[in-house]
Write an enzyme that holds these catalytic residues in place. Structure first.
Site, PDB file in Angstrom:
ATOM      1  N   GLU A 135       0.808  -1.231   0.000  1.00  0.00           N
ATOM      2  CA  GLU A 135       0.000   0.000   0.000  1.00  0.00           C
ATOM      3  C   GLU A 135       0.833   1.269   0.000  1.00  0.00           C
ATOM      4  OE1 GLU A 135      -3.463  -2.389   2.581  1.00  0.00           O
ATOM      5  OE2 GLU A 135      -2.752  -0.433   3.289  1.00  0.00           O
ATOM      6  N   ASN A 149       2.054  -5.280  -3.102  1.00  0.00           N
ATOM      7  CA  ASN A 149       0.667  -5.596  -2.750  1.00  0.00           C
ATOM      8  C   ASN A 149      -0.125  -4.317  -2.474  1.00  0.00           C
ATOM      9  OD1 ASN A 149      -1.336  -7.682  -2.054  1.00  0.00           O
ATOM     10  ND2 ASN A 149      -1.136  -6.961   0.062  1.00  0.00           N
ATOM     11  N   HIS A 209     -10.454  -6.065  -1.893  1.00  0.00           N
ATOM     12  CA  HIS A 209     -11.480  -5.950  -0.853  1.00  0.00           C
ATOM     13  C   HIS A 209     -12.671  -5.235  -1.509  1.00  0.00           C
ATOM     14  CE1 HIS A 209      -8.990  -7.201   2.529  1.00  0.00           C
ATOM     15  NE2 HIS A 209      -8.020  -6.422   2.091  1.00  0.00           N
ATOM     16  N   GLU A 261      -6.296 -10.704  -0.886  1.00  0.00           N
ATOM     17  CA  GLU A 261      -7.056 -10.420   0.347  1.00  0.00           C
ATOM     18  C   GLU A 261      -8.550 -10.297   0.049  1.00  0.00           C
ATOM     19  OE1 GLU A 261      -3.357  -7.624   2.065  1.00  0.00           O
ATOM     20  OE2 GLU A 261      -5.446  -7.111   2.574  1.00  0.00           O
ATOM     21  N   ASP A 278     -12.382 -10.285  -0.186  1.00  0.00           N
ATOM     22  CA  ASP A 278     -13.645 -10.419   0.539  1.00  0.00           C
ATOM     23  C   ASP A 278     -14.636  -9.455  -0.104  1.00  0.00           C
ATOM     24  OD1 ASP A 278     -12.110  -8.980   3.556  1.00  0.00           O
ATOM     25  OD2 ASP A 278     -12.656  -8.007   1.642  1.00  0.00           O
TER      26      ASP A 278
HETATM   27  O1  G3I Z   1      -3.640  -7.388  19.301  1.00  0.00           O
HETATM   28  C1  G3I Z   1      -4.345  -6.265  19.815  1.00  0.00           C
HETATM   29  C2  G3I Z   1      -4.982  -6.645  21.123  1.00  0.00           C
HETATM   30  O2  G3I Z   1      -3.959  -6.904  22.075  1.00  0.00           O
HETATM   31  C3  G3I Z   1      -5.851  -5.499  21.612  1.00  0.00           C
HETATM   32  O3  G3I Z   1      -6.529  -5.899  22.791  1.00  0.00           O
HETATM   33  C4  G3I Z   1      -6.900  -5.200  20.490  1.00  0.00           C
HETATM   34  C5  G3I Z   1      -7.828  -4.068  20.898  1.00  0.00           C
HETATM   35  O4  G3I Z   1      -7.348  -2.860  20.449  1.00  0.00           O
HETATM   36  O5  G3I Z   1      -6.198  -4.810  19.272  1.00  0.00           O
HETATM   37  C6  G3I Z   1      -5.433  -5.900  18.792  1.00  0.00           C
HETATM   38  O6  G3I Z   1      -4.770  -5.456  17.658  1.00  0.00           O
HETATM   39  C7  G3I Z   1      -5.646  -5.405  16.506  1.00  0.00           C
HETATM   40  C8  G3I Z   1      -5.038  -6.312  15.429  1.00  0.00           C
HETATM   41  O7  G3I Z   1      -5.811  -6.177  14.214  1.00  0.00           O
HETATM   42  C9  G3I Z   1      -5.056  -7.772  15.844  1.00  0.00           C
HETATM   43  O8  G3I Z   1      -6.345  -8.211  16.003  1.00  0.00           O
HETATM   44  C10 G3I Z   1      -5.619  -3.961  16.010  1.00  0.00           C
HETATM   45  O9  G3I Z   1      -6.286  -3.145  16.980  1.00  0.00           O
HETATM   46  C11 G3I Z   1      -6.375  -3.887  14.675  1.00  0.00           C
HETATM   47  O10 G3I Z   1      -6.208  -2.573  14.111  1.00  0.00           O
HETATM   48  C12 G3I Z   1      -5.747  -4.879  13.688  1.00  0.00           C
HETATM   49  O11 G3I Z   1      -6.531  -4.820  12.539  1.00  0.00           O
HETATM   50  C13 G3I Z   1      -5.889  -5.405  11.399  1.00  0.00           C
HETATM   51  C14 G3I Z   1      -5.715  -4.318  10.337  1.00  0.00           C
HETATM   52  O12 G3I Z   1      -5.148  -4.931   9.141  1.00  0.00           O
HETATM   53  C15 G3I Z   1      -4.770  -3.231  10.792  1.00  0.00           C
HETATM   54  O13 G3I Z   1      -4.658  -2.302   9.800  1.00  0.00           O
HETATM   55  C16 G3I Z   1      -6.831  -6.490  10.862  1.00  0.00           C
HETATM   56  O14 G3I Z   1      -6.918  -7.565  11.811  1.00  0.00           O
HETATM   57  C17 G3I Z   1      -6.313  -7.037   9.523  1.00  0.00           C
HETATM   58  O15 G3I Z   1      -7.269  -7.898   8.937  1.00  0.00           O
HETATM   59  C18 G3I Z   1      -6.067  -5.862   8.578  1.00  0.00           C
HETATM   60  O16 G3I Z   1      -5.506  -6.383   7.389  1.00  0.00           O
HETATM   61  C19 G3I Z   1      -5.192  -5.446   6.350  1.00  0.00           C
HETATM   62  C20 G3I Z   1      -3.983  -5.988   5.608  1.00  0.00           C
HETATM   63  O17 G3I Z   1      -2.925  -6.198   6.495  1.00  0.00           O
HETATM   64  C21 G3I Z   1      -3.583  -5.043   4.497  1.00  0.00           C
HETATM   65  N1  G3I Z   1      -4.713  -4.755   3.614  1.00  0.00           N
HETATM   66  C22 G3I Z   1      -5.957  -4.334   4.252  1.00  0.00           C
HETATM   67  C23 G3I Z   1      -6.349  -5.338   5.345  1.00  0.00           C
HETATM   68  C24 G3I Z   1      -7.669  -4.957   5.963  1.00  0.00           C
HETATM   69  O18 G3I Z   1      -7.561  -3.726   6.634  1.00  0.00           O
END
Ligand code: G3I
Length: 434
Positions: A235, A276, A312, A342, A344
Site C-alpha cells: 500500500e 501488494n 477488498h 485479500e 472479501d
Molecule cells: O492485538 C491487539 C490486542 O492486544 C488489543 O486488545 C486489540 C484491541 O485494540 O487490538 C489488537 O490489535 C488489533 C489487530 O488487528 C489484531 O487483532 C488492532 O487493533 C487492529 O487494528 C488490527 O486490525 C488489522 C488491520 O489490518 C490493521 O490495519 C486487521 O486484523 C487485519 O485484517 C487488517 O488487514 C489489512 C492488511 O494487512 C492489508 N490490507 C488491508 C487489510 C484490511 O484492513
C-alpha cells in the site's frame, strides 16, 4: 487449548540446530493435535498439550488427553466434511520447503483447484487457530496457501528495536507445513501496525535504511525456504496515484521500494517477491501509478516477481470481474505474476443481518473473481482475507458492513462458498496447469 500458548516462551531469532529441533517438534505437535482431534470419539476441547522447552531442546513432556467418556461429540457438524481432513493422510513426505506433501481432499476448495495449480488461500487469525477446532479443521481442509493476518507485521514481529517475536508467526508456518500448505508472508514495509520505536523514532536516512535492511534480513532469514511469496511493500500508493507519505517514503525516499525488494531477495532468493495494494481492480490513477512503479522496478532489474491485488470489495458496488481481467493481463505483459491476495466482498447489513438477494449477488461476485484468476495463467493464488464471518476484520473497521466471507459464523457454507466450488469444478480442469 489456550494453556498451550502461555507455555511457549516468546522466541528470539535463533539459527541452526535448536531452531530446527523446535520446528520439527512443533510441526509434529500440530500433526499430533490434528490426529487426536480427528479421532471420532473425541469430545471438543478435551486435548491439552504441554510442551516444555529447556536449553533449546523441546521435550514433548506430556500429552494429557482429557478424553471424557468418548461418547458423542464429533466435529462432523462443524463446517462441511471437517473431521476427515485435518490429519494429513498417508506417510508424511515433505518437499524442498519442508512442507509435508499432502493432497487436499476431493471436493475441498484446494482439492478442486489442484488441476489448475492455482493455490486457494486465506488469511489466518492466530488466536482462532489455537482456540477453535472448526477453524483448524476448515483451514486444513480447504486451503493450499495461508497468509498470517497480523503476526508477521512490524509491530507484532519486531515490537522493540532489539527484540523480535516469532512465536505466533511460527505457529502459523508450522501448521501450514504440517498440512501441505504454502505460506504467503505479509508484510515487510508498510505504514500501518508499525512499532512506536520506529514510527516515532528519529533516524537519519542511512540509519533508517540500516533498520529496514536488518528487519528484512532477520525476518526473511528466519523463514528462509519456508515462505513461497512475500508482500515486500504494501500500500505505498494513494488513490490519486501519489506516493503515500510514510515513515519509509519520508525517511528514505521513493527508492525505499527498490531497497526493500533487494534486501528481501538477498535474504531468500527462493521466495517470490510481490508489491501488494488495494483498489487496483478498479483501474484509474492508483492502478496506473502502481503499473508505472513496478514496470520501472522490473526494467531496472530490481528482483520483483509479482503484484498482489488485495481486492477488498463492497457487495453492492463491487466492480465486474470482466473489467478486471484486462487489468491483470497488463501487469502480466510486464513479465510479472499476479495474485488475488485479500479477497472479501463486504455486505451492507440491515439490522445486522444479510438479505438473501445480497448473498446471491455475493456468490456471483465470488464466482467471477475466482474465474478471473483461474483463466489468467500467471495468476498464482486466490486468497481470501479470512474464510468465516466469525473471524473477519470488516465489522471492526467498517461499521455497518460485514458477512464478506464464504462461510457464516457457524462455519456453514454460504452461496458464495458453493459458487466457488461450482466455478472450480467447472473451470479448473479446463485451464492450463501453471
Ligand atoms: O492485538 C491487539 C490486542 O492486544 C488489543 O486488545 C486489540 C484491541 O485494540 O487490538 C489488537 O490489535 C488489533 C489487530 O488487528 C489484531 O487483532 C488492532 O487493533 C487492529 O487494528 C488490527 O486490525 C488489522 C488491520 O489490518 C490493521 O490495519 C486487521 O486484523 C487485519 O485484517 C487488517 O488487514 C489489512 C492488511 O494487512 C492489508 N490490507 C488491508 C487489510 C484490511 O484492513
Amino acid at each position: 487449548m489456550p494453556g498451550l500458548m502461555r507455555d511457549l516462551p516468546a522466541r528470539r531469532t535463533t539459527q541452526g540446530q535448536s531452531a530446527t529441533t523446535f520446528r520439527a517438534v512443533d510441526k509434529n505437535v500440530w500433526r499430533l493435535l490434528s490426529f487426536l482431534e480427528a479421532r471420532p470419539d473425541r469430545q471438543p476441547g478435551s486435548v491439552r498439550t504441554r510442551v516444555v522447552k529447556r536449553r533449546g531442546v523441546a521435550l514433548a513432556a506430556s500429552v494429557v488427553v482429557f478424553a471424557s467418556a468418548c461418547a458423542g461429540g464429533t466435529t462432523a457438524n462443524v463446517g462441511p466434511q471437517a473431521t476427515s481432513t485435518s490429519a494429513p493422510s498417508g506417510p508424511a513426505t515433505s518437499n524442498p520447503t519442508g512442507t509435508t506433501v499432502v493432497s487436499h481432499p476431493a471436493g475441498s476448495l484446494q482439492g478442486l483447484a489442484e488441476p489448475s495449480g492455482v493455490l486457494i488461500g486465506t488469511a489466518v487469525d492466530s488466536a482462532a487457530l489455537i482456540a477453535e477446532v472448526p477453524y483448524r479443521d476448515t483451514l486444513a481442509k480447504d486451503f493450499g496457501i495461508v497468509t498470517p493476518e497480523n503476526d508477521m507485521k512490524w509491530g507484532l514481529i519486531h515490537p522493540e528495536r532489539d527484540r523480535y517475536d516469532f512465536a505466533k508467526a511460527d505457529q502459523i508456518v508450522d501448521f501450514a507445513q504440517a498440512h501441505g500448505q504454502q505460506v504467503h508472508g505479509h508484510n515487510l514495509a508498510w505504514h500501518n501496525q508499525n512499532p512506536d520505536w520506529l514510527e516515532h523514532g528519529t533516524f537519519t536516512r542511512d540509519e533508517l535504511i540500516q533498520i529496514l535492511h536488518d528487519h528484512i534480513s532477520t525476518v526473511v532469514g528466519h523463514f528462509k525456504g519456508r515462505i513461497a511469496m512475500w508482500d515486500v511493500v504494501n500500500e505505498a500508493i494513494e488513490s490519486d496515484g501519489s506516493l503515500r507519505q510514510t515513515v519509509w517514503s519520508k525517511g528514505i525516499g521513493p527508492d525505499y521500494l527498490e531497497l526493500a525488494f533487494t534486501f528481501a531477495h538477498d535474504a531468500d532468493p527462493t521466495a517470490k517477491l510481490y508489491y501488494n495494494d488495494y483498489a487496483l481492480e478498479l483501474g484509474g490513477p492508483k492502478t496506473e501509478a502502481v503499473y508505472n512503479i513496478v514496470r520501472d522496478l522490473k526494467n531496472k532489474g530490481v528482483p520483483i516477481d509479482g503484484v498482489g491485488f488485495q481486492t477488498h470489495l463492497v457487495n453492492q458496488v463491487s466492480p465486474r470481474a470482466a473489467n478486471f481481467a484486462p487489468i491483470l493481463q497488463r501487469f502480466v505483459d510486464l513479465g510479472l505474476d499476479v495474485a488475488i491476495t485479500e479477497f472479501d466482498d463486504a455486505i451492507k447489513l440491515t439490522a445486522g443481518t444479510t438479505a438473501a438477494a445480497d448473498l446471491e449477488q455475493q456468490a456471483v461476485t465470488y464466482r467471477e473473481f475466482v474465474h478471473a484468476c483461474l483463466t489468467q495463467v500467471r495468476c498464482r493464488s486466490f486468497t481470501m482475507w479470512g474464510f468465516t464471518d466469525q473471524h473477519s476484520w470488516i465489522p471492526s473497521i467498517l461499521p455497518g458492513l460485514g458477512a464478506g466471507l464464504p462461510l457464516d459464523k457457524n462455519y456453514q457454507p454460504k452461496p458464495a462458498y458453493q459458487a466457488m466450488v461450482d466455478e472450480l469444478r467447472s473451470t479448473a480442469p479446463a485451464t492450463p496447469k501453471r
